[in-house]
Enzyme design. Structure first.
Site, PDB file in Angstrom:
ATOM      1  N   LYS A   1       0.827  -1.213   0.000  1.00  0.00           N
ATOM      2  CA  LYS A   1       0.000   0.000   0.000  1.00  0.00           C
ATOM      3  C   LYS A   1       0.863   1.266   0.000  1.00  0.00           C
ATOM      4  CE  LYS A   1      -3.074   3.028   0.514  1.00  0.00           C
ATOM      5  NZ  LYS A   1      -4.286   3.305  -0.203  1.00  0.00           N
TER       6      LYS A   1
ATOM      7  N   CYS B   1      -3.738  11.003   1.448  1.00  0.00           N
ATOM      8  CA  CYS B   1      -3.034   9.734   1.276  1.00  0.00           C
ATOM      9  C   CYS B   1      -1.647   9.922   0.695  1.00  0.00           C
ATOM     10  CB  CYS B   1      -3.868   8.836   0.376  1.00  0.00           C
ATOM     11  SG  CYS B   1      -5.585   8.821   0.868  1.00  0.00           S
TER      12      CYS B   1
HETATM   13  N1  SAJ Z   1      -2.035  14.715  -8.976  1.00  0.00           N
HETATM   14  C1  SAJ Z   1      -1.205  15.466  -9.791  1.00  0.00           C
HETATM   15  N2  SAJ Z   1      -0.838  14.927 -10.997  1.00  0.00           N
HETATM   16  C2  SAJ Z   1      -1.272  13.702 -11.418  1.00  0.00           C
HETATM   17  C3  SAJ Z   1      -2.092  12.942 -10.569  1.00  0.00           C
HETATM   18  C4  SAJ Z   1      -2.473  13.477  -9.357  1.00  0.00           C
HETATM   19  O1  SAJ Z   1      -0.809  16.587  -9.461  1.00  0.00           O
HETATM   20  O2  SAJ Z   1      -0.912  13.296 -12.514  1.00  0.00           O
HETATM   21  C5  SAJ Z   1      -2.421  15.262  -7.651  1.00  0.00           C
HETATM   22  C6  SAJ Z   1      -3.938  15.462  -7.514  1.00  0.00           C
HETATM   23  O3  SAJ Z   1      -4.332  16.685  -8.068  1.00  0.00           O
HETATM   24  C7  SAJ Z   1      -4.094  15.410  -5.997  1.00  0.00           C
HETATM   25  C8  SAJ Z   1      -3.039  14.384  -5.575  1.00  0.00           C
HETATM   26  O4  SAJ Z   1      -2.122  14.302  -6.662  1.00  0.00           O
HETATM   27  O5  SAJ Z   1      -3.775  16.648  -5.409  1.00  0.00           O
HETATM   28  C9  SAJ Z   1      -3.590  13.009  -5.279  1.00  0.00           C
HETATM   29  O6  SAJ Z   1      -4.594  12.642  -6.208  1.00  0.00           O
HETATM   30  P1  SAJ Z   1      -4.745  11.178  -6.821  1.00  0.00           P
HETATM   31  O7  SAJ Z   1      -5.917  11.171  -7.724  1.00  0.00           O
HETATM   32  O8  SAJ Z   1      -3.460  10.744  -7.401  1.00  0.00           O
HETATM   33  O9  SAJ Z   1      -4.950  10.237  -5.562  1.00  0.00           O
HETATM   34  P2  SAJ Z   1      -5.934  10.216  -4.280  1.00  0.00           P
HETATM   35  O10 SAJ Z   1      -5.210  10.842  -3.131  1.00  0.00           O
HETATM   36  O11 SAJ Z   1      -7.279  10.721  -4.592  1.00  0.00           O
HETATM   37  O12 SAJ Z   1      -6.042   8.618  -4.063  1.00  0.00           O
HETATM   38  C10 SAJ Z   1      -4.852   7.845  -3.928  1.00  0.00           C
HETATM   39  C11 SAJ Z   1      -4.953   6.628  -4.877  1.00  0.00           C
HETATM   40  N3  SAJ Z   1      -3.656   5.962  -4.967  1.00  0.00           N
HETATM   41  C12 SAJ Z   1      -3.080   5.679  -6.159  1.00  0.00           C
HETATM   42  O13 SAJ Z   1      -3.569   5.995  -7.230  1.00  0.00           O
HETATM   43  C13 SAJ Z   1      -1.780   4.928  -6.127  1.00  0.00           C
HETATM   44  C14 SAJ Z   1      -6.017   5.665  -4.369  1.00  0.00           C
HETATM   45  O14 SAJ Z   1      -6.053   4.484  -5.161  1.00  0.00           O
HETATM   46  C15 SAJ Z   1      -5.751   5.301  -2.907  1.00  0.00           C
HETATM   47  O15 SAJ Z   1      -6.729   4.415  -2.382  1.00  0.00           O
HETATM   48  C16 SAJ Z   1      -5.778   6.590  -2.099  1.00  0.00           C
HETATM   49  O16 SAJ Z   1      -4.710   7.434  -2.578  1.00  0.00           O
HETATM   50  C17 SAJ Z   1      -5.582   6.246  -0.623  1.00  0.00           C
HETATM   51  O17 SAJ Z   1      -6.590   6.317   0.114  1.00  0.00           O
HETATM   52  O18 SAJ Z   1      -4.484   5.843  -0.238  1.00  0.00           O
END
Ligand code: SAJ
Length: 402
Positions: A207, A261
């Site tokens: 994780k 997360c």
């Molecule tokens: N972000 C970027 N660029 C990207 C992707 C995301 O700047 O290319 C930013 C987003 O805007 C946001 C942050 O990253 O601020 C996180 O967003 P996210 O969509 O990547 O992830 P979360 O926090 O919504 O959910 C993540 C997920 N983990 C992964 O994709 C590996 C989800 O599957 C997990 O269950 C969750 O964390 C968790 O609860 O751990």
């Protein structure tokens, strides 16, 4: 289907616990949800929800109406206990396991032989063995004989929780083999993805690895955005062209990394292995510095005006969600206001109002701003054409207006 378990107690009714509890209830389990907040308990027992997630309102309503989901302030005797409480970090970016510890302590009075205890909260390596199993052992049970303990980390993406809860593959790691086996059998009753066996420590590390992988890759994109800015070229062009290589797949730069997360979990690795986790730590630092870099750019542009109107597009931590917690957009807007860089207009189409800020319509912000700072790639912002903002100074942190 023959089921070993019928009654489930879910401790923590937040973004993971509530969807899990209601899904299990609609699958025919008798579910008792526990939360420390009386308000949350009352809301759920009325069939309503306290968090926003597509489809969750309907699921909770039908789970409560069927009589299979009830919430309370205390656990009750059950067959399976699922712990889904927060694991934030405290000072010094050290994991705060107090919620996991207290949730485990609370359930020990309700445990009986044959019970399965599952930790779903994202946790530092060793938590299932050294914290959860240890507390249960201290209360007189033999782990792997009377009570079984496993870690099954949640992996759902906010905005797609109900789909991913069912469809994602799950990793299940017991503190012993029988615990792993029992937990796999349980998850297979409601997950359509594959349920994969591991040890508890491996499942914990898996994780943390998933979220660190994403953090490191976003940091790479964010670093590129700063390099390209210095070179006076578009990072969006660079990334989309580089991604045409069959083995390159760069993520998107943004104003920083938010949410509960990805900006937290990598620290759990750094905390235990500081010497070995140089890259993971640096990625965290790169992403944490990105809001300041955006603010600096706004400062530079604002200095050209006497009192500019600065229009900020978006407050949420990512696109198309209404969740403002740990949002880099909020951090940036707060600082712009604090530094009195100009008159600030804010548009956040995902929420109706905000306790501290007046919200403006997109139309108003587009019409009246001298400087436009796009912070979130919400769908309505994607309709903005470059010709509509050609008179403005544009700082587009998400590469939306192109
Ligand atoms: N972000 C970027 N660029 C990207 C992707 C995301 O700047 O290319 C930013 C987003 O805007 C946001 C942050 O990253 O601020 C996180 O967003 P996210 O969509 O990547 O992830 P979360 O926090 O919504 O959910 C993540 C997920 N983990 C992964 O994709 C590996 C989800 O599957 C997990 O269950 C969750 O964390 C968790 O609860 O751990």
């Amino acid at each position: 289907m023959h089921r070993k378990f019928e009654n489930i107690c879910v401790v923590g009714l937040g973004y993971i616990g509530l969807p899990t509890a209601s899904l299990l209830a609609t699958k025919g389990y008798k579910v008792h949800g526990v939360d420390v907040s009386p308000k949350v308990v009352e809301t759920i027992n009325r069939g309503n929800i306290h968090i926003v997630e597509p489809g969750l309102d309907i699921l909770v309503k039908s789970a409560v109406q069927s009589g299979n989901l009830k919430a309370g302030l205390e656990p009750i005797e059950s067959d399976v206990f699922i712990i889904a409480v927060p694991t934030p970090f405290k000072e010094g970016k050290r994991p705060d396991l107090s919620y996991v510890e207290s949730a485990t302590r609370v359930i020990t009075s309700y445990l009986k032989p044959g019970n399965l205890v599952i930790l779903e909260s994202t946790s530092p390596v060793g938590t299932s063995d050294e914290v959860v199993a240890e507390i249960i052992k201290d209360s007189g049970f033999t782990i792997g004989e009377d009570v079984f303990v496993a870690h099954c980390p949640e992996r759902v993406l906010p905005g797609r929780i109900l789909i991913e809860l069912v469809e994602n593959d799950r990793v299940v790691g017991g503190v012993d083999e029988l615990s792993t086996q029992l937990a796999i059998e349980f998850y297979e009753t409601f997950v359509s993805g594959e349920v994969l066996a591991a040890t508890a420590k491996t499942a914990e590390m898996v994780k943390l690895t998933e979220n660190s992988f994403r953090d490191v890759n976003i940091a790479f994109a964010n670093e590129l955005s700063m390099i390209c800015d210095r070179e006076g070229i578009s990072v969006w062009d660079v990334i989309s062209l580089a991604n045409r290589h069959p083995r390159v797949n760069i993520l998107n730069p943004g104003p920083g990394v938010g949410g509960h997360c990805i900006a937290v979990d990598p620290w759990f690795i750094v905390d235990r292995s500081p010497e070995e986790s140089q890259l993971i730590r640096t990625a965290r630092e790169v992403n944490d510095r990105k809001p300041e870099w955006v603010i600096e750019r706004v400062r530079n542009k604002a200095a050209k005006f006497k009192k500019p109107v600065i229009g900020c597009l978006g407050l949420a931590f990512k696109a198309d969600v209404d969740d403002l917690r740990e949002s880099p957009a909020v951090e940036i807007v707060e600082r712009l206001i604090e530094e009195k860089l100009g008159d600030i207009l804010i548009c956040e189409p995902m929420i109706a109002s905000h306790p501290h800020y007046d919200l403006s319509s997109l139309e108003n912000v587009l019409k009246n701003s001298d400087i436009l700072v796009l912070l979130v790639d919400h769908k309505p912002f994607k309709k903005i054409k470059p010709t509509m903002v050609s008179e403005k100074i544009l700082i587009d942190t998400r590469g939306v207006i192109r």
